[in-house]
Design a protein around this motif. Structure first.
Motif, PDB file in Angstrom:
ATOM      1  N   PRO A 109      38.749 -55.936 -64.473  1.00 22.46           N
ATOM      2  CA  PRO A 109      40.064 -55.948 -65.137  1.00 22.46           C
ATOM      3  C   PRO A 109      40.989 -54.845 -64.636  1.00 22.46           C
ATOM      4  CG  PRO A 109      38.316 -56.299 -66.736  1.00 22.46           C
ATOM      5  CD  PRO A 109      37.637 -55.949 -65.441  1.00 22.46           C
ATOM      6  N   GLU A 110      40.447 -53.659 -64.436  1.00 27.82           N
ATOM      7  CA  GLU A 110      41.252 -52.528 -63.955  1.00 27.82           C
ATOM      8  C   GLU A 110      41.822 -52.811 -62.568  1.00 27.82           C
ATOM      9  OE1 GLU A 110      39.860 -48.348 -62.260  1.00 27.82           O
ATOM     10  OE2 GLU A 110      39.624 -48.441 -64.447  1.00 27.82           O
ATOM     11  N   GLU A 111      40.974 -53.350 -61.696  1.00 23.07           N
ATOM     12  CA  GLU A 111      41.395 -53.641 -60.327  1.00 23.07           C
ATOM     13  C   GLU A 111      42.448 -54.747 -60.300  1.00 23.07           C
ATOM     14  OE1 GLU A 111      41.406 -52.423 -56.646  1.00 23.07           O
ATOM     15  OE2 GLU A 111      39.625 -51.801 -57.780  1.00 23.07           O
ATOM     16  N   LYS A 112      42.184 -55.808 -61.068  1.00 25.42           N
ATOM     17  CA  LYS A 112      43.051 -56.984 -61.065  1.00 25.42           C
ATOM     18  C   LYS A 112      44.391 -56.718 -61.759  1.00 25.42           C
ATOM     19  CE  LYS A 112      43.025 -61.808 -62.631  1.00 25.42           C
ATOM     20  NZ  LYS A 112      42.219 -62.838 -63.320  1.00 25.42           N
ATOM     21  N   GLU A 113      44.358 -56.004 -62.886  1.00 21.70           N
ATOM     22  CA  GLU A 113      45.556 -55.826 -63.711  1.00 21.70           C
ATOM     23  C   GLU A 113      46.393 -54.621 -63.328  1.00 21.70           C
ATOM     24  OE1 GLU A 113      43.810 -55.583 -67.549  1.00 21.70           O
ATOM     25  OE2 GLU A 113      43.135 -57.671 -67.570  1.00 21.70           O
ATOM     26  N   ALA A 114      45.778 -53.640 -62.691  1.00 21.51           N
ATOM     27  CA  ALA A 114      46.509 -52.392 -62.450  1.00 21.51           C
ATOM     28  C   ALA A 114      46.508 -51.937 -60.988  1.00 21.51           C
ATOM     29  CB  ALA A 114      45.947 -51.290 -63.346  1.00 21.51           C
ATOM     30  N   VAL A 115      45.323 -51.767 -60.394  1.00 26.43           N
ATOM     31  CA  VAL A 115      45.262 -51.173 -59.052  1.00 26.43           C
ATOM     32  C   VAL A 115      45.994 -52.028 -58.025  1.00 26.43           C
ATOM     33  CG1 VAL A 115      43.756 -50.419 -57.170  1.00 26.43           C
ATOM     34  CG2 VAL A 115      43.095 -49.974 -59.550  1.00 26.43           C
ATOM     35  N   GLN A 116      45.616 -53.299 -57.907  1.00 26.21           N
ATOM     36  CA  GLN A 116      46.219 -54.157 -56.880  1.00 26.21           C
ATOM     37  C   GLN A 116      47.712 -54.406 -57.123  1.00 26.21           C
ATOM     38  OE1 GLN A 116      44.753 -54.924 -53.986  1.00 26.21           O
ATOM     39  NE2 GLN A 116      43.045 -53.672 -54.737  1.00 26.21           N
ATOM     40  N   PRO A 117      48.144 -54.726 -58.374  1.00 25.43           N
ATOM     41  CA  PRO A 117      49.589 -54.875 -58.590  1.00 25.43           C
ATOM     42  C   PRO A 117      50.388 -53.619 -58.247  1.00 25.43           C
ATOM     43  CG  PRO A 117      48.378 -55.844 -60.410  1.00 25.43           C
ATOM     44  CD  PRO A 117      47.380 -55.118 -59.568  1.00 25.43           C
ATOM     45  N   PHE A 118      49.835 -52.442 -58.575  1.00 20.65           N
ATOM     46  CA  PHE A 118      50.599 -51.216 -58.310  1.00 20.65           C
ATOM     47  C   PHE A 118      50.651 -50.893 -56.822  1.00 20.65           C
ATOM     48  CE2 PHE A 118      52.063 -46.833 -58.877  1.00 20.65           C
ATOM     49  CZ  PHE A 118      53.017 -47.033 -59.865  1.00 20.65           C
ATOM     50  N   LEU A 119      49.607 -51.236 -56.085  1.00 21.88           N
ATOM     51  CA  LEU A 119      49.652 -51.063 -54.632  1.00 21.88           C
ATOM     52  C   LEU A 119      50.807 -51.864 -54.028  1.00 21.88           C
ATOM     53  CD1 LEU A 119      45.848 -51.245 -53.742  1.00 21.88           C
ATOM     54  CD2 LEU A 119      47.347 -49.278 -53.365  1.00 21.88           C
TER      55      LEU A 119
END
Length: 809
Positions: A24-34
């Motif tokens: 969830p952290e990777e999908k919802e936050a890390v990748q979108p913010f990159l």
């Protein structure tokens, strides 16, 4: 369709391109913010790192260090230095700020960002008297930008974005968490739209080499930003006092106002590929407050596609009778202005002509009073087209409209009409006199809103006028809507354009078709068609990307093909009108040959013959019948006989759900001898929200069941099938699961009301049969072996279930 970046619980890292574990952290936050860092803030991918994680060390002797989610670097004198530390959390996590501060204490970076997919906090590390303190800031710097330079943007510095909706979601999270006095979504939406109008006005009237007023520097106080925005809004109110009045005020507290301005200041809203006003409504108001009125906004790329194909001329009068925030009218005006820019050299003459077009040629009707005000303001800022926007019920008798509306809008007086009307089974139109205006109103007591809008649009047009409208797919194929197609074929169908199911998701699940129609005109010989498989975002409304990082959006390519700017025509084609009308299917992908050519190429390379199921039926190789029907809801789970539904067909076998067992009496009511199942019958899912095309083979233990009607039964006449084609039940099971067969489903499954349905088009499926008979025999043996083992395993399980006393001594 699923995002290409996601497969088997894996994600493709936006920076490295490598597959990583989905969380969830990777999908919802890390990748979108990159993506935001790269696309909106200009950081090159080589200055961003998420995988492997960069580590900051608590001391020189710390060998392991602490991993940070995103490291943002800058290059100083050819040396790469850490500039920003980003700490990401999943949406339901609020912690991590203190952790972020600790990381900043351990490293050279001076800026920290906390982001959980919906909220964000930006902080600055400051050293005072030997101590480290942290202050929240309203914005963070772009690539090659210093903190002190934030907010000092020239008009030419502003750039469009693909991430507008994501930015709005982030703003909403911060407002709800921190704003004083304004925190209800409907209230936030109105405030945000007023601010968006300020930004549009600022972008429109600020010269390229001048600094914009819609900005917030880090070193400015909240009050300084507030004073400048209040002054900007006062200018709009004064200039457009017939649209915005004294009661329209921006009441965000000063801190919130600075935060919102800070997040939007470096974006060029007027050039972005999203409808900023529409996206604000979608994010801040949500379905619960507006869905009942059908107020879903058309993505700007789809609007642009429709306008480009229709190609308005300056002599055309244009109307949208369900104009919302005026997306179609704004895009039409921009199209016309672009034409004038190329044809009129004198700047003063060009400006006068542009103003005249906005005033004389553009008309819109909107039922919602606030949207009418927004539309008026938007049109006013762009080119003084406010006088053509009216707050009325378009479907009402024209004689009941206001006097000004009646003087400006008359039936049979427009050249072009654009419309994405409200649609939905819960939106009904009533009123005897009102409904009497429409031939398409078959039910005299209440009318379907989108059907009536279709007819109203045509009523507004002159003979030969053209309508570009978005309608639910069910109108273009379902037996229940044949009367609509009969109505359409009284006019000239110019274009049919297939747009993706995700177009209006997540706010509306409707799968739609764009129709371009010429009123009271003879049908042209060929109907133009196009298929867009992607329109820029997924089912969650998030931008989707190709492996090379470009947005997956077929609409620009379709425009290029229509304009003749490409040699190859991948998405556009034409079909003889009489064939389309005779088929009673007006859905472009059904006629799209690219999939057929792809399948034919695979079959040729694999040495396969392609035989349709209809051919097998005609040659008495297979027979078929539908499932038995549905038991009464209250009797499910009350008996011992399995009721098999769509979801129970999985991995070539039938799952018998204990919660769906029915009594013998219900079995007797639904059963018929003509539908008695036999071992080796093939079950095929033909209707449902998913799993159309899934197959299973009936085992000797599966014959005493009831099947839902959405399941089709195929029975192989082994003697005839083997003699003519070498066909066996086992091979048919395999062939129905083949990738070649599945590829054909995409063009034959249509949305019927709300559910996907292949109807009788399953008979058109062509199944692959090896030209080499020994290969077919080998496949049959392998499938028979797998099925036999599967049945043997299930027999053991059933025995254990029915004799559970063996577990006790």
């Amino acid at each position: 369709m699923a995002n290409e970046q996601q497969t088997m619980n894996k994600l493709r890292d936006f920076i490295s391109g490598k597959e990583i574990r989905e969380s969830p952290e990777e999908k919802e936050a890390v990748q979108p913010f990159l993506k935001i860092l790269h696309e909106d803030y200009g950081y090159p991918k080589n200055l961003l790192q998420a995988h492997p994680q960069y580590r900051v060390k608590a001391s020189p002797s710390d060998k392991k260090g602490y991993p940070i989610d995103i490291a943002v670097f800058e290059t100083i004198q050819n040396e790469k230095k850490l500039k920003i530390v980003v700490e990401c959390k999943k949406k339901d996590r609020k912690d991590g700020i203190e952790q972020l501060k600790s990381y900043l204490k351990f490293c050279e970076a001076r800026i920290g960002i906390w982001f959980n997919g919906e909220e964000s906090v930006y902080i600055q590390k400051i050293e005072k008297s030997g101590n480290i303190v942290f202050e929240e800031i309203s914005a963070f710097p772009k690539h090659n930008e210093k903190l002190s330079e934030i907010g000092k943007y020239l008009r030419k510095d502003l750039k469009p974005t693909h991430n507008l909706k994501e930015i709005f979601k982030e703003i909403r999270g911060r407002i709800v968490a921190n704003s004083t006095g304004v925190n209800r979504d409907e209230q936030i939406a109105k405030e945000m739209i007023l601010l968006i109008l300020c930004k549009i006005y600022d972008e429109r009237f600020t010269a390229n080499d001048k600094m914009v007023r819609f900005r917030a520097s880090v070193d400015e106080s909240d009050k300084e930003v507030r004073d400048r925005i209040d002054e900007l809004f006062a200018d709009i109110q004064q200039k457009y006092d017939d649209v915005l009045n004294k009661q329209d005020t921006i009441t965000f507290d000063s801190k919130t106002l600075k935060l919102v301005v800070g997040k939007l200041q470096n974006i060029c809203i007027t050039e972005t590929d999203r409808d900023s006003v529409g996206d604000a409504f979608e994010v801040f108001i949500g379905y619960s407050l507006k869905g009942s009125q059908g107020q879903f906004f058309t993505p700007k790329n789809v609007v642009r596609l429709m306008v480009e194909i229709v190609a308005p001329d300056k002599k055309h009068t244009i109307i949208d009778p369900a104009c919302g925030s005026c997306g179609f009218l704004v895009e039409s005006l921009k199209y016309l202005w672009h034409t004038l820019d190329k044809t009129i050299e004198n700047e003063i003459s060009r400006a006068e002509e542009k103003m005249a077009l906005a005033i004389k040629n553009i008309r819109g009707i909107e039922k919602d009073s606030f949207l009418t005000k927004v539309g008026k303001a938007y049109m006013t800022i762009l080119g003084d087209g406010k006088g053509g926007i009216f707050c009325e019920d378009s479907l009402e008798l024209p004689k009941n409209w206001g006097e000004l509306t009646k003087s400006q809008i008359k039936l049979e007086s427009f050249d072009l009409s654009f419309s994405n009307p409200p649609f939905g089974k819960d939106i009904k139109v009533t009123g005897k006199d009102k409904l009497a205006q429409y031939a398409l109103n078959l039910n005299k007591k209440e009318g379907n809103v989108s059907t009536l809008f279709l007819e109203r649009n045509l009523q507004l047009l002159k003979k030969g006028g053209r309508l570009a409208i978005i309608l639910p797919e069910t109108y273009f194929h379902a037996p229940s809507t044949r009367y609509v197609r009969e109505f359409l074929t009284q006019h000239n169908i110019e274009w049919l354009i297939d747009i993706p199911h995700n177009t209006f998701r997540p706010h509306n699940n409707a799968k739609c078709i764009i129709l371009i129609l010429q009123k009271d005109t003879k049908q042209q010989k060929f109907i133009n068609m196009a298929v867009a498989e992607f329109a820029g975002h997924d089912h969650n409304g998030k931008a989707i990307y190709h492996v090379d990082g470009s947005v997956k959006d077929d609409t620009p390519t379709i425009i290029d093909e229509v304009r003749g700017r490409t040699d190859e025509k991948k998405y556009t084609f034409e079909v003889e009108a009489h064939k389309v009308i005779a088929s009673d299917i007006l859905i472009p992908r059904y006629f799209w040959k690219s999939k057929e050519l792809e399948i034919a190429d695979i079959a040729h390379r694999k040495n396969l013959n392609m035989v349709s199921l209809q051919e097998l039926i005609d040659h008495a190789c297979i027979s078929f019948f539908d499932g038995h029907g549905s038991p009464k809801g209250e009797l499910k789970g009350e008996g011992s006989i399995p009721y098999i539904r769509v979801k129970d067909i999985v991995n070539w076998q039938i799952y018998k759900d204990p919660t769906a067992m029915i009594p013998t009496s219900e079995y007797d009511r639904l059963f018929s001898k003509a539908k008695q199942l036999k071992p080796k019958d093939i079950l095929f899912v033909k209707r449902g929200s998913y799993r159309i095309g899934s197959v299973a083979m009936v085992s000797p233990n599966d014959t005493h069941v009831i099947l839902t009607r959405e399941i089709l039964v195929l029975r192989v006449n082994t003697q005839s099938a083997t003699k003519q084609y070498g066909m066996t039940p086992e091979y048919l099971l395999y062939a129905m699961s083949h990738v070649i067969t599945y590829k054909q489903l995409e063009n034959k499954i249509f949305i019927d009301t709300t559910l996907p349905n292949i109807a009788d088009r399953w008979k058109e499926l062509q199944i692959p049969i090896p030209r080499d008979a020994s290969q077919l025999e080998q496949i049959t043996k392998k499938v028979k072996s797998a099925i036999t083992k599967q049945w043997g395993f299930l027999n053991i399980v059933d025995t254990l279930k029915n004799h559970n006393d063996v577990f006790y001594t």
